[in-house]
Structure formats: structure tokens, C-alpha cells
Design a protein around this motif. Structure first.
Motif, mmCIF file in Angstrom:
data_model
loop_
_atom_site.group_PDB
_atom_site.id
_atom_site.type_symbol
_atom_site.label_atom_id
_atom_site.label_comp_id
_atom_site.label_asym_id
_atom_site.label_seq_id
_atom_site.Cartn_x
_atom_site.Cartn_y
_atom_site.Cartn_z
ATOM 1 N N ASP A 46 -0.340 34.377 -100.316
ATOM 2 C CA ASP A 46 -0.679 32.964 -100.154
ATOM 3 C C ASP A 46 -1.439 32.767 -98.834
ATOM 4 O O ASP A 46 -1.435 33.661 -97.979
ATOM 5 N N ASN A 68 12.732 31.327 -101.988
ATOM 6 C CA ASN A 68 12.673 30.052 -102.679
ATOM 7 C C ASN A 68 13.354 30.248 -104.035
ATOM 8 O O ASN A 68 13.302 31.342 -104.612
ATOM 9 N N ASP A 126 4.116 27.940 -105.286
ATOM 10 C CA ASP A 126 2.961 27.100 -105.551
ATOM 11 C C ASP A 126 2.031 27.296 -104.363
ATOM 12 O O ASP A 126 2.374 26.852 -103.279
ATOM 13 N N GLY A 163 1.138 23.400 -97.808
ATOM 14 C CA GLY A 163 1.921 23.953 -98.914
ATOM 15 C C GLY A 163 1.314 25.241 -99.477
ATOM 16 O O GLY A 163 1.925 25.909 -100.298
ATOM 17 N N TYR A 197 11.952 33.691 -105.651
ATOM 18 C CA TYR A 197 10.697 33.882 -104.916
ATOM 19 C C TYR A 197 11.043 34.498 -103.568
ATOM 20 O O TYR A 197 11.748 33.883 -102.771
HETATM 21 N N1 GLY Z 1 3.657 29.156 -101.487
HETATM 22 C C1 GLY Z 1 4.727 28.557 -100.783
HETATM 23 C C2 GLY Z 1 5.760 27.967 -101.622
HETATM 24 O O1 GLY Z 1 5.708 27.982 -102.830
HETATM 25 O O2 GLY Z 1 6.708 27.417 -101.082
#
Ligand code: GLY
Length: 442
Positions: free
Chosen positions: A219, A295, A300, A233, A279
Motif C-alpha cells: 500500500d 486489521n 482498502d 487511508g 489482514y
Molecule cells: N490499507 C490500510 C487499511 O486497510 O487499513
């Protein structure tokens, strides 16, 4: 079978599309609960506009519509106990119970779990509810630290010394702010050693005992090109056709999956089985992968890298998670690049309510994919909110090819928006490889 997807963003749009892919074959009807009218989700599901954190409303909607399985997209309903509540009413869930979701919602619980169960890949840490004691710890530690509220902050609560915090003085001030103002909902903070390396994400399907890992993704949390600007985010992400990343070797990936396996075993031991998506955000350091945080859901934008490649039916995988008999998940061997189109000023300003024009046909004709995020459809227009608007995804034989497809279709989105052109580019990836070589001394 009736499946309800809870949540309103691009991640949930990607989940809905993956479920819809074999909905006809499997005789599945798709339902959703969303707080904004996401045009992508609205056109493929029966939906109700409601706050996804309103557990009672979600439960009533699920019961009224005889939902068989609910898939929970975001973390905040998990913290509110949505899974416990739905399961009490006989509705199976893809998502952990409130206690198991503490792996994300309570950072002290997560670190303690690693310590108690001797799980590899943790970091030196300490939990504080007294700012003076925390200050003494920071002084004595003598190295850069990371300061985190223990609760949920929408990704905006973590501050790193040397990045967001200039020195020990600013780190101590931030701990005091967390404790005095209950940032993240609690007067507690975790202080961790600062891990140095390259970050990557591993997501996995989990049925309580078994875990199936998905391709690794990286990410880009910074708002601006060259990894500068405020933390968001996530502005975009990429994955490679071999399931690894240009700086991530198979051994380190396997070690990360091993850490996640040990974690679900420990969670089962402490609070009961973890079912849903896990995650893992890791830092590849000199000594190997270190767990930065978990997570309790899909990432996301990382969901948009893996779900379009999923060859196994997501409907079957959801059923297997619920039944506790996960078997396998196959992914197409392709590279992906995802770029988020966001409103000008994001994440600092609240420039919401602007019209967004998306030429969906042109995007499709170029072989790219699109996922609506925090936008709102009213009549025939789509309006931005203050958060991310649209995720574009290119797939290809190489990251380079996927990046070019993705970048090319950004011209089919019009509005007061911007995106990071550098996500997935050769130059930025080479920088990651060089950084990793430097870290590992090779
Ligand atoms: N890519 C960071 C999240 O989903 O929290």
C-alpha cells in the motif's frame, strides 16, 4: 442463498463484485447496507441506506430479509459487536466476534497476545495509562519509537518519531494528548520500537483454525508522490504475479504467514475462534518480517488487488469460513496496480460534494477495473465526499504493464480530484528494492 455485505466503500464494492461473479451459478441473492449510496454496489444488490454501525438496524434488515451469511466490510461494526449480535439471531458471519476483533481494535491485546504465546515477529513495546511513566520510558529507551492509541482511529492515530514526531519531547506530548483526550476511545497508549524496512500486507481467509493466505500487496499511505505528505487511508497499491513483491522473498512471506497462523491459534485460545479475513501489516526488517499491526477485515485498497484475481468462488469461501472447513483459494497469476482518485485537499480538507464524472465504458474498454468508494449517488449524478472517491485497477503480466493500464484510464475520471501517478511505477519500485538491499546489507 442470501448474502448481506455491510459497508459502503470500494472494498465493499470489490467484495460485492466478487460475490456477484458466481451469484447466478450459486443461486445467490446479494443484499447490502450502506451509509452513502455507492453506485457500484447499488446496481448489483438490493440495498438499504443505513449507518453500518447501527447494529440493531443491520440485524433487523438481515432478519427481515432472511439473510444466510453477512460479510462485514469495515472494522467499526466489528468493534460494536455486530457479529455477536447477528450470530445470536442465527445469521452466520464472515467477520470476527467483538472479542476476536480486538486483534485490531485493541493494540495492547494484540501485543500482549504475541508476548504470552511467544509468537515470532513482534516488537519491543509497553502499554501506558500514565503519561509521566510513558515519558520516562521514552527517555530511557533512547531510540525512535512509535506511539499508538490502543483503540480505533481510522488509521490516523499512529505517529512515528523521526516522521510525524520530531523528537522525544513531541512523542511525550503526543502520549499525553492520547491519555488526556482518550484518543481512540481509551486513556491508554502503546509505545513500540520503530521498525525500519519496507511495509507489506498479507491478507488471509480464516475459518477459526485454518488460514489461506492471499498474494502480498504493498500500500502507499502517504498522500503525495515520492511518499510525502500526510498519512491517508491508502492512495494505491500493487501486487505481483508470483504472489510476492519485488523486495519480498518467499521465505519472508512464508514467515509472515506463519506468524498469522500462530496468531489465530492464540486468539482461539484466549477468546475463541477467529473467523473472517485477517489482514497482517508487516515491516520487512533486517532480521525478517515484523508485525506492525493487524486489521480484522480486508484492506482498502488491498482488497482491490486480490479480489479481481480470485478464481475460487468467494461464495464458496464464505460458506467454508462459516462452516470451519476452508479448503483452498486460487488466484490468477497476474500483477495488479490500484490507484485511488481522491478529492483535492484529501485528507486535510473537507472539499466534499463535488460532481465526479466517470466514463465507465471507456475504462472497461481499456481493460481496467473500477470500484466506487466514498461517493454518493443522487439521481443521475455522483458526488464526492471528503474521503477517497474511486479506485482504478490495472492487471497485467507485469507490474509495469498493470501500472500503465491503470494510469491510462485515470483520464476517464473528471472532477476536482487528484491521484498519485507514481504508485506501481518502475522508479518507485526500484527505490523500494534499493532500500531493502540497504537494510539487509546486500
Ligand atoms: N490499507 C490500510 C487499511 O486497510 O487499513
Amino acid at each position: 442463498m442470501r448474502i448481506l455485505v455491510v459497508g459502503t466503500g470500494a472494498r465493499e464494492h470489490a467484495i460485492c463484485l466478487a460475490l456477484k461473479k458466481d451469484a447466478l451459478k450459486k443461486d445467490v441473492e446479494l443484499y447490502s447496507i450502506m451509509s452513502n449510496q455507492n453506485p457500484g454496489i447499488a446496481r448489483i444488490s438490493k440495498f438499504q441506506m443505513a449507518d453500518e454501525n447501527d447494529v440493531q438496524k443491520v440485524k433487523k434488515y438481515a432478519l427481515d430479509n432472511k439473510i444466510d451469511i453477512a460479510v462485514i466490510g469495515p472494522e467499526s461494526p466489528l468493534e460494536k459487536g455486530i457479529v455477536d449480535s447477528l450470530e445470536e439471531s442465527g445469521i452466520s458471519c464472515v467477520g470476527p466476534t467483538r472479542e476476536a476483533a480486538r486483534i485490531e481494535t485493541d493494540k495492547a491485546f494484540m501485543r500482549d497476545l504475541f508476548q504470552i504465546h511467544h509468537i515470532e515477529g513482534s516488537l519491543v513495546y509497553k502499554v501506558f495509562d500514565d503519561s509521566e511513566e510513558a515519558g520516562n520510558f521514552i527517555e530511557d529507551f533512547g531510540q525512535d519509537v512509535v506511539v499508538k492509541p490502543i483503540g480505533l482511529t481510522g488509521g490516523k492515530g499512529v505517529k512515528i518519531m523521526g516522521e510525524h514526531l520530531k523528537d522525544a519531547g513531541e512523542a511525550k506530548d503526543y502520549v499525553k494528548q492520547i491519555i488526556d483526550n482518550k484518543i481512540g476511545g481509551h486513556a491508554r497508549a502503546v509505545i513500540e520500537e520503530r521498525a525500519v524496512g519496507e511495509e507489506f500486507t498479507v491478507q488471509a481467509f480464516v475459518d477459526g483454525d485454518n488460514l489461506i493466505a492471499m498474494p502480498a500487496v504493498q500500500d502507499h499511505p502517504h498522500a503525495f508522490e515520492g511518499d510525502s505528505g500526510p498519512i491517508t487511508g491508502g492512495m494505491g497499491s500493487y501486487s505481483d504475479k508470483d504472489g510476492l513483491l519485488p523486495f519480498l522473498d518467499k521465505k519472508s512471506y512464508d514467515e509472515s504467514v506463519g506468524i498469522m497462523q500462530d496468531t489465530i491459534k492464540a486468539v482461539k485460545n484466549e477468546v475463541g475462534p477467529y473467523k473472517g479475513i485477517l489482514y497482517g501489516q508487516f515491516m520487512l526488517c533486517q532480521e525478517g518480517p515484523r508485525l506492525v499491526e493487524y486489521n480484522a477485515r480486508f484492506g482498502d485498497p488491498e482488497a482491490m488487488n486480490v479480489l479481481p484475481l480470485l478464481e475460487t468462488s468467494l461464495v464458496d469461501l464464505c460458506q467454508e469460513i462459516v462452516d470451519g472447513n476452508l479448503k483452498k483459494a486460487d488466484f490468477q497469476a497476474k500483477a495488479t496496480v490500484c490507484k485511488y482518485i481522491v478529492p483535492q485537499g484529501y485528507p486535510e480538507t473537507k472539499a466534499a460534494g463535488q460532481v465526479l464524472k466517470v466514463n465507465e465504458k471507456a475504462i472497461k474498454d481499456e481493460g481496467a477495473l473500477f470500484y466506487y468508494a466514498a461517493v454518493n449517488q443522487k439521481d443521475s449524478e455522483i458526488y464526492t465526499s471528503s474521503s477517497r472517491a474511486l479506485a482504478l485497477v490495472g492487471t497485467g503480466e507485469t507490474i509495469d504493464e498493470a501500472e500503465k493500464i491503470c494510469e491510462d484510464v485515470t483520464r476517464y475520471v473528471e472532477g476536482d480530484v487528484y491521484h498519485r501517478r507514481d504508485v506501481g511505477t518502475r522508479g518507485l519500485i526500484q527505490k523500494r528494492i534499493e532500500h531493502m538491499k540497504e537494510i539487509r546489507g546486500i
